[in-house]
Scaffold this motif. Sequence first.
Motif, PDB file in Angstrom:
ATOM      1  N   TYR A 146      21.553  84.828 106.326  1.00  0.00           N
ATOM      2  CA  TYR A 146      20.307  84.522 107.015  1.00  0.00           C
ATOM      3  C   TYR A 146      19.763  83.299 106.117  1.00  0.00           C
ATOM      4  O   TYR A 146      19.484  82.273 107.075  1.00  0.00           O
ATOM      5  CB  TYR A 146      19.358  85.589 106.066  1.00  0.00           C
ATOM      6  CG  TYR A 146      18.119  85.490 106.628  1.00  0.00           C
ATOM      7  CD1 TYR A 146      17.779  85.732 107.717  1.00  0.00           C
ATOM      8  CD2 TYR A 146      16.922  85.166 105.549  1.00  0.00           C
ATOM      9  CE1 TYR A 146      16.397  85.362 107.668  1.00  0.00           C
ATOM     10  CE2 TYR A 146      15.628  85.188 105.807  1.00  0.00           C
ATOM     11  CZ  TYR A 146      15.416  85.144 106.812  1.00  0.00           C
ATOM     12  OH  TYR A 146      14.183  85.314 106.911  1.00  0.00           O
ATOM     13  N   LEU A 150      18.298  79.521 108.385  1.00  0.00           N
ATOM     14  CA  LEU A 150      16.950  79.323 108.502  1.00  0.00           C
ATOM     15  C   LEU A 150      17.516  78.373 107.621  1.00  0.00           C
ATOM     16  O   LEU A 150      15.905  77.038 108.527  1.00  0.00           O
ATOM     17  CB  LEU A 150      16.564  79.962 107.396  1.00  0.00           C
ATOM     18  CG  LEU A 150      15.574  81.699 107.306  1.00  0.00           C
ATOM     19  CD1 LEU A 150      14.342  82.303 106.533  1.00  0.00           C
ATOM     20  CD2 LEU A 150      15.375  81.505 108.685  1.00  0.00           C
ATOM     21  N   GLU A 152      16.100  76.754 105.010  1.00  0.00           N
ATOM     22  CA  GLU A 152      15.039  76.743 103.953  1.00  0.00           C
ATOM     23  C   GLU A 152      15.879  76.693 102.605  1.00  0.00           C
ATOM     24  O   GLU A 152      16.548  77.569 102.487  1.00  0.00           O
ATOM     25  CB  GLU A 152      14.147  77.782 104.521  1.00  0.00           C
ATOM     26  CG  GLU A 152      13.254  77.647 105.461  1.00  0.00           C
ATOM     27  CD  GLU A 152      12.967  76.628 105.733  1.00  0.00           C
ATOM     28  OE1 GLU A 152      12.409  76.688 104.614  1.00  0.00           O
ATOM     29  OE2 GLU A 152      11.735  76.455 106.801  1.00  0.00           O
ATOM     30  N   GLU A 239       3.988  80.377 111.296  1.00  0.00           N
ATOM     31  CA  GLU A 239       5.202  80.159 111.532  1.00  0.00           C
ATOM     32  C   GLU A 239       5.499  79.706 110.114  1.00  0.00           C
ATOM     33  O   GLU A 239       6.813  80.115 109.849  1.00  0.00           O
ATOM     34  CB  GLU A 239       5.393  79.992 112.977  1.00  0.00           C
ATOM     35  CG  GLU A 239       6.643  80.186 113.913  1.00  0.00           C
ATOM     36  CD  GLU A 239       8.049  79.365 113.225  1.00  0.00           C
ATOM     37  OE1 GLU A 239       9.238  79.630 112.259  1.00  0.00           O
ATOM     38  OE2 GLU A 239       7.340  78.168 112.637  1.00  0.00           O
ATOM     39  N   PRO A 240       5.878  78.144 109.851  1.00  0.00           N
ATOM     40  CA  PRO A 240       6.018  77.552 108.848  1.00  0.00           C
ATOM     41  C   PRO A 240       6.192  78.328 108.146  1.00  0.00           C
ATOM     42  O   PRO A 240       7.287  78.307 107.137  1.00  0.00           O
ATOM     43  CB  PRO A 240       5.799  76.568 109.336  1.00  0.00           C
ATOM     44  CG  PRO A 240       4.565  76.196 109.499  1.00  0.00           C
ATOM     45  CD  PRO A 240       4.632  77.644 110.912  1.00  0.00           C
ATOM     46  N   ARG A 243       8.141  81.754 107.588  1.00  0.00           N
ATOM     47  CA  ARG A 243       9.578  81.597 107.178  1.00  0.00           C
ATOM     48  C   ARG A 243       9.688  80.995 106.449  1.00  0.00           C
ATOM     49  O   ARG A 243      11.028  81.679 105.294  1.00  0.00           O
ATOM     50  CB  ARG A 243      10.013  79.647 108.411  1.00  0.00           C
ATOM     51  CG  ARG A 243      10.911  79.890 108.229  1.00  0.00           C
ATOM     52  CD  ARG A 243      11.913  79.939 109.585  1.00  0.00           C
ATOM     53  NE  ARG A 243      11.327  78.156 109.155  1.00  0.00           N
ATOM     54  CZ  ARG A 243      10.295  77.079 109.795  1.00  0.00           C
ATOM     55  NH1 ARG A 243       9.312  77.757 110.783  1.00  0.00           N
ATOM     56  NH2 ARG A 243      10.344  76.138 109.327  1.00  0.00           N
ATOM     57  N   GLU A 244       8.789  80.444 105.281  1.00  0.00           N
ATOM     58  CA  GLU A 244       9.051  80.184 103.846  1.00  0.00           C
ATOM     59  C   GLU A 244       9.059  81.207 103.353  1.00  0.00           C
ATOM     60  O   GLU A 244      10.443  81.362 102.806  1.00  0.00           O
ATOM     61  CB  GLU A 244       7.960  79.131 103.579  1.00  0.00           C
ATOM     62  CG  GLU A 244       8.160  77.769 104.087  1.00  0.00           C
ATOM     63  CD  GLU A 244       7.573  77.205 103.962  1.00  0.00           C
ATOM     64  OE1 GLU A 244       6.678  76.918 102.759  1.00  0.00           O
ATOM     65  OE2 GLU A 244       7.553  75.171 104.415  1.00  0.00           O
ATOM     66  N   ALA A 247      12.020  83.619 103.345  1.00  0.00           N
ATOM     67  CA  ALA A 247      13.280  82.888 102.518  1.00  0.00           C
ATOM     68  C   ALA A 247      12.954  83.290 101.428  1.00  0.00           C
ATOM     69  O   ALA A 247      13.466  83.847 100.597  1.00  0.00           O
ATOM     70  CB  ALA A 247      12.414  81.252 102.696  1.00  0.00           C
ATOM     71  N   GLN A 331       7.768  83.457 118.148  1.00  0.00           N
ATOM     72  CA  GLN A 331       8.474  82.965 117.206  1.00  0.00           C
ATOM     73  C   GLN A 331       8.159  83.652 115.544  1.00  0.00           C
ATOM     74  O   GLN A 331       9.319  83.817 115.031  1.00  0.00           O
ATOM     75  CB  GLN A 331       7.836  81.675 117.346  1.00  0.00           C
ATOM     76  CG  GLN A 331       8.584  80.225 118.685  1.00  0.00           C
ATOM     77  CD  GLN A 331       8.211  79.487 117.870  1.00  0.00           C
ATOM     78  OE1 GLN A 331       6.870  78.668 117.105  1.00  0.00           O
ATOM     79  NE2 GLN A 331       8.660  78.126 118.476  1.00  0.00           N
ATOM     80  N   VAL A 332       6.666  83.838 115.817  1.00  0.00           N
ATOM     81  CA  VAL A 332       6.728  85.085 114.282  1.00  0.00           C
ATOM     82  C   VAL A 332       7.277  85.902 114.176  1.00  0.00           C
ATOM     83  O   VAL A 332       8.376  86.443 113.240  1.00  0.00           O
ATOM     84  CB  VAL A 332       5.090  84.639 113.422  1.00  0.00           C
ATOM     85  CG1 VAL A 332       4.979  85.849 112.805  1.00  0.00           C
ATOM     86  CG2 VAL A 332       3.980  83.474 113.772  1.00  0.00           C
ATOM     87  N   GLY A 335      11.165  85.841 113.370  1.00  0.00           N
ATOM     88  CA  GLY A 335      11.730  85.636 112.510  1.00  0.00           C
ATOM     89  C   GLY A 335      11.826  86.575 111.397  1.00  0.00           C
ATOM     90  O   GLY A 335      12.455  87.184 110.499  1.00  0.00           O
ATOM     91  N   PHE A 339      14.507  88.841 109.078  1.00  0.00           N
ATOM     92  CA  PHE A 339      14.437  89.039 108.242  1.00  0.00           C
ATOM     93  C   PHE A 339      14.429  90.893 107.783  1.00  0.00           C
ATOM     94  O   PHE A 339      15.100  91.222 107.067  1.00  0.00           O
ATOM     95  CB  PHE A 339      13.078  88.277 107.742  1.00  0.00           C
ATOM     96  CG  PHE A 339      12.585  90.006 106.685  1.00  0.00           C
ATOM     97  CD1 PHE A 339      13.740  88.765 104.704  1.00  0.00           C
ATOM     98  CD2 PHE A 339      12.341  90.375 106.132  1.00  0.00           C
ATOM     99  CE1 PHE A 339      13.189  88.911 103.991  1.00  0.00           C
ATOM    100  CE2 PHE A 339      11.562  90.852 104.943  1.00  0.00           C
ATOM    101  CZ  PHE A 339      12.760  90.042 104.056  1.00  0.00           C
TER     102      PHE A 339
END
Length: 456
Positions: A146, A150, A152, A239-240, A243-244, A247, A331-332, A335, A339
């Motif tokens: 995963y 990503l 990330e 959104e970013p 995502r962070e 992660a 998008q959010v 993700g 997860f």
Amino acid sequence: MSGEIELVSDGDGFAVVGYPADVERFFLSTGLEEVPSKSLDLHRVWSYSGTAGAAVQIGTDVAANSGRWVKLTAESAEAVRKFGLMPTKTPGVSHAMIGQPGDIKQWLQIAQVPSAILSGPFALTALSTMMQQRAMQQQMDEIVEYLQELEEKVDDILRGQKDAVLADMIGVDLIIEEALTVRDQVGRVSEVTWSKVQSTSMTLARTQAYALRQLDAIAARLEEKADLGDIARATKDAEPKVREWLAVLARTFQLQDGVSVLELDRVLDASPEEVESHRLGLITARQNRLEHIGRSTARLVTQMDKTVRQANAKVLLNPFDSPAAVKASNQVSGGVLDFRGRLGIESRYESKDAKRWGQAAGEVMEKVLVSTSDGAAAAKRISDQTVDRVTEAFRAVDIDGDGIPDQPRAVAAAEQASAALKGAAAGIAGAFGTLFQREVAAPAEEVGAESADDAH
């Protein structure tokens, strides 16, 4: 004995123990040959076989046998359900001995008592512990995939943060990964190795709680937005960040599983009589973490679903902001759902498409047509009632009582009204005429009187 295998399940997966050829034949006959499986080191079970004499005999069996672990899925569970696994004295663990007696090609249950390999006082406990470790290691591998998808770098994310809570996280993963490498090489967790790892649990818990609070704060800020344009921009900006933090959450959860694997090994070595209760305690603690993560991430997904519905409802007046809000929300939520799936958290959500302006306009037009149709029906009812009344008004009636209809009601009523008006007008005219005559007569009399006076 050749031709026999043992099935052991702990509810999350099952182990197949027997001669390698028999184990392989079982997987082929049940259609599970393509299902991912992991080998089990039966030498760990051997060390908990009991007496020295029994250990010698079991050591011979262990050398000839192998074990494989498979995660319980709908497919694998269906494959083993028919063999009727029976509960054992170890809580949550069931067992069955199956074989192919004689010329029978099907696997049948032939005994309910574990073999010598699994008959030791802590043998089933040790095996169920190994199965739990395998399940957590597979989860850890899925989280690694995963994070790679990503793209990330969790370390880069942590270094970019100024918060002391996240700064403490740097280096913890190195300590845990090192301990897992030593365990794989040595086959156990020594006191020295465990002393390096046991202090990392607090750091992992603090970092995980911090990441969850950040996600809750993002959801709260999005809930406060009312203007559709603001919602679209805020969701896109979030959104970013989401995502962070996902992660970071994934990495902390993976490392917590790693610590649990090491902890089970350490307890199994130091206090085997306590490993069963310890194993169940770790299962409960892990489930609590999953529920906490599930609640926080569900709040985000729920907010994204609300945003999509709100945007689609206003697309007619916001043809640009609405699609942007839907895209950012999907998008959010996409993700977050990915997860949750990697952690085994069930979700009933799915992404929704942005409603096109033409579609919204068509729906509005349809509503207008429905309203117009309803209005036309009402107008028709009123018109029909009016026609009935008009028809009734002009229906002929008998005025003089001779039994013969003379005039319509409306005409008769109109003539009666006209006659009354004429009578009233005549009366008024007569009154005015009398008054005028009186006014005229009075001056004439005055003139006559004046003339008589002049004559005198």
